[in-house]
Design an enzyme around this catalytic site. Sequence first.
Site, mmCIF file in Angstrom:
data_model
loop_
_atom_site.group_PDB
_atom_site.id
_atom_site.type_symbol
_atom_site.label_atom_id
_atom_site.label_comp_id
_atom_site.label_asym_id
_atom_site.label_seq_id
_atom_site.Cartn_x
_atom_site.Cartn_y
_atom_site.Cartn_z
ATOM 1 N N CYS A 279 13.679 -3.868 47.905
ATOM 2 C CA CYS A 279 15.008 -4.475 48.111
ATOM 3 C C CYS A 279 15.582 -4.165 49.490
ATOM 4 O O CYS A 279 16.641 -4.669 49.837
ATOM 5 C CB CYS A 279 15.987 -4.020 47.029
ATOM 6 S SG CYS A 279 15.605 -4.736 45.438
ATOM 7 N N TYR B 248 22.341 -2.099 46.690
ATOM 8 C CA TYR B 248 21.242 -1.234 46.247
ATOM 9 C C TYR B 248 20.217 -1.080 47.384
ATOM 10 O O TYR B 248 19.761 0.026 47.698
ATOM 11 C CB TYR B 248 20.608 -1.851 44.997
ATOM 12 C CG TYR B 248 19.315 -1.230 44.546
ATOM 13 C CD1 TYR B 248 19.282 0.004 43.904
ATOM 14 C CD2 TYR B 248 18.099 -1.892 44.749
ATOM 15 C CE1 TYR B 248 18.083 0.566 43.483
ATOM 16 C CE2 TYR B 248 16.892 -1.338 44.331
ATOM 17 C CZ TYR B 248 16.890 -0.113 43.700
ATOM 18 O OH TYR B 248 15.707 0.447 43.286
ATOM 19 N N ARG C 172 9.364 -13.008 46.986
ATOM 20 C CA ARG C 172 9.000 -11.647 47.410
ATOM 21 C C ARG C 172 7.657 -11.271 46.823
ATOM 22 O O ARG C 172 7.393 -11.534 45.646
ATOM 23 C CB ARG C 172 10.050 -10.635 46.962
ATOM 24 C CG ARG C 172 9.662 -9.202 47.321
ATOM 25 C CD ARG C 172 10.717 -8.191 46.936
ATOM 26 N NE ARG C 172 11.898 -8.329 47.750
ATOM 27 C CZ ARG C 172 13.118 -7.952 47.355
ATOM 28 N NH1 ARG C 172 13.304 -7.458 46.154
ATOM 29 N NH2 ARG C 172 14.153 -8.094 48.154
HETATM 30 P P1 NAD Z 1 15.200 4.408 35.813
HETATM 31 O O1 NAD Z 1 16.600 3.922 35.840
HETATM 32 O O2 NAD Z 1 14.398 4.251 34.580
HETATM 33 O O3 NAD Z 1 15.144 5.943 36.246
HETATM 34 C C1 NAD Z 1 16.094 6.541 37.090
HETATM 35 C C2 NAD Z 1 16.592 7.788 36.389
HETATM 36 O O4 NAD Z 1 17.552 8.433 37.236
HETATM 37 C C3 NAD Z 1 17.306 7.486 35.060
HETATM 38 O O5 NAD Z 1 16.674 8.154 33.981
HETATM 39 C C4 NAD Z 1 18.719 8.010 35.273
HETATM 40 O O6 NAD Z 1 19.300 8.609 34.122
HETATM 41 C C5 NAD Z 1 18.486 9.040 36.386
HETATM 42 N N1 NAD Z 1 19.728 9.297 37.074
HETATM 43 C C6 NAD Z 1 20.610 8.399 37.567
HETATM 44 N N2 NAD Z 1 21.667 9.019 38.081
HETATM 45 C C7 NAD Z 1 21.460 10.349 37.909
HETATM 46 C C8 NAD Z 1 22.227 11.507 38.214
HETATM 47 N N3 NAD Z 1 23.408 11.409 38.801
HETATM 48 N N4 NAD Z 1 21.708 12.720 37.901
HETATM 49 C C9 NAD Z 1 20.504 12.825 37.271
HETATM 50 N N5 NAD Z 1 19.738 11.771 36.963
HETATM 51 C C10 NAD Z 1 20.214 10.541 37.277
HETATM 52 O O7 NAD Z 1 14.466 3.705 37.060
HETATM 53 P P2 NAD Z 1 12.928 3.644 37.438
HETATM 54 O O8 NAD Z 1 12.484 2.248 37.248
HETATM 55 O O9 NAD Z 1 12.177 4.740 36.763
HETATM 56 O O10 NAD Z 1 13.009 3.919 39.008
HETATM 57 C C11 NAD Z 1 12.755 5.197 39.568
HETATM 58 C C12 NAD Z 1 13.032 5.126 41.075
HETATM 59 O O11 NAD Z 1 12.223 4.119 41.689
HETATM 60 C C13 NAD Z 1 14.481 4.764 41.402
HETATM 61 O O12 NAD Z 1 14.873 5.492 42.543
HETATM 62 C C14 NAD Z 1 14.399 3.305 41.746
HETATM 63 O O13 NAD Z 1 15.427 2.900 42.610
HETATM 64 C C15 NAD Z 1 13.037 3.214 42.402
HETATM 65 N N6 NAD Z 1 12.485 1.851 42.307
HETATM 66 C C16 NAD Z 1 12.095 1.369 41.094
HETATM 67 C C17 NAD Z 1 11.575 0.079 41.022
HETATM 68 C C18 NAD Z 1 11.130 -0.499 39.710
HETATM 69 O O14 NAD Z 1 10.671 -1.644 39.710
HETATM 70 N N7 NAD Z 1 11.225 0.204 38.587
HETATM 71 C C19 NAD Z 1 11.468 -0.715 42.168
HETATM 72 C C20 NAD Z 1 11.897 -0.185 43.373
HETATM 73 C C21 NAD Z 1 12.383 1.114 43.446
#
Ligand code: NAD
Length: 329
Positions: free
Chosen positions: A124, A153, A287
């Site tokens: 993104c 984001y 994308r």
């Molecule tokens: P997810 O939302 O399942 O996991 C993120 C976790 O962070 C959640 O369990 C949430 O409870 C925790 N979290 C949020 N705020 C918090 C806080 N203040 N303190 C403690 N924990 C906190 O997302 P995901 O799909 O597992 O993504 C993991 C990482 O990868 C993220 O940084 C996301 O931006 C990045 N990402 C994911 C994707 C995707 O397709 N899944 C794509 C690009 C980037």
Amino acid sequence: MSNKKKALVLGAGGFIGSHLVKRLKREGYWVRGVDLKYPEFAPTETNDFLVGDLRDPNICRHAMNQPFDEVYQLAADMGGAGYVFTGENDADIMHNSALINLNILEECRSKKNVTKVFYSSSACIYPEYNQINPDNPKTSEDSAYPALPDSEYGWEKLFSERLYLAFHRNHGLNVCIARFHNIFGPEGAWDDGREKSPAAFCRKVAETPDGGEIEMWGDGKQTRSFLYINECLEGVRRLMKSDFIGPINIGSEEMITINQLAEMIMDIAGKKLTINHIAGPLGVRGRKSDNALIKEKLGWVPQFSMYEGLKQVYFWIEEQISLKTKINP
Ligand code: NAD
């Protein structure tokens, strides 16, 4: 335990984090996880799990009160298009995720007890102007600037990438950064408003009787690529073992339209459904991952097909629906 490598997984209650914990445990690591919540769909396999809010510097201090060989920073306030692209959650997304990254880096800098930190950025961050043609989007790593992500984001991720790189330059912190492209798999959000399109369509198809109708945001001609979770983790582990800092794409080059995504899921389910195109939050027009750099630097690219991955997710979501129906008939 003394000879085991130690890893800290931040966001260990989330989709990618909980799968990463399993992978690290299989590789023989001692793992501490931190998250606001425990993983939703399976018990955590961590040796130690801290439920806490990483926006609070005291929680970060506690989480990092011992040396770690590897820290994986996956915690973020995030979700699918329904969460990220409506604009309604922009302040939370930027504030919460930036605070987590600021706190963690400051803790790494002051304690000096972390050997290497992984940061999960996102596709993104890429500029909207290079993703207007759905047939030919551009996401080579060096095309990130001049920056123009299409969501707050994406802007926060870009800021945090730069923050990690600045701590590397100014404080000698060993970091590496990946830009994930739409990671999908079982045990991820599927019905809580944060789900991504593969899970959302699996749910809609599973819940709709054959011959029925499902809704889709937009005309479905927008393109995307999706990477299966195991391939994502393979890329992360290879990057952590390498000396390449990144940022580097971890994604698939198998580009499909959202209409094709829905068709694949109907095929897996053995159903023929009508698609009703409605207005909704969409994101960029096209994308897919550009894997030239990962191939050059890590000598590896993901291979697992979208269709095979979707089968795993579809049948997992079908099971979740029947479990939910049993609990709330
Ligand atoms: P997810 O939302 O399942 O996991 C993120 C976790 O962070 C959640 O369990 C949430 O409870 C925790 N979290 C949020 N705020 C918090 C806080 N203040 N303190 C403690 N924990 C906190 O997302 P995901 O799909 O597992 O993504 C993991 C990482 O990868 C993220 O940084 C996301 O931006 C990045 N990402 C994911 C994707 C995707 O397709 N899944 C794509 C690009 C980037």
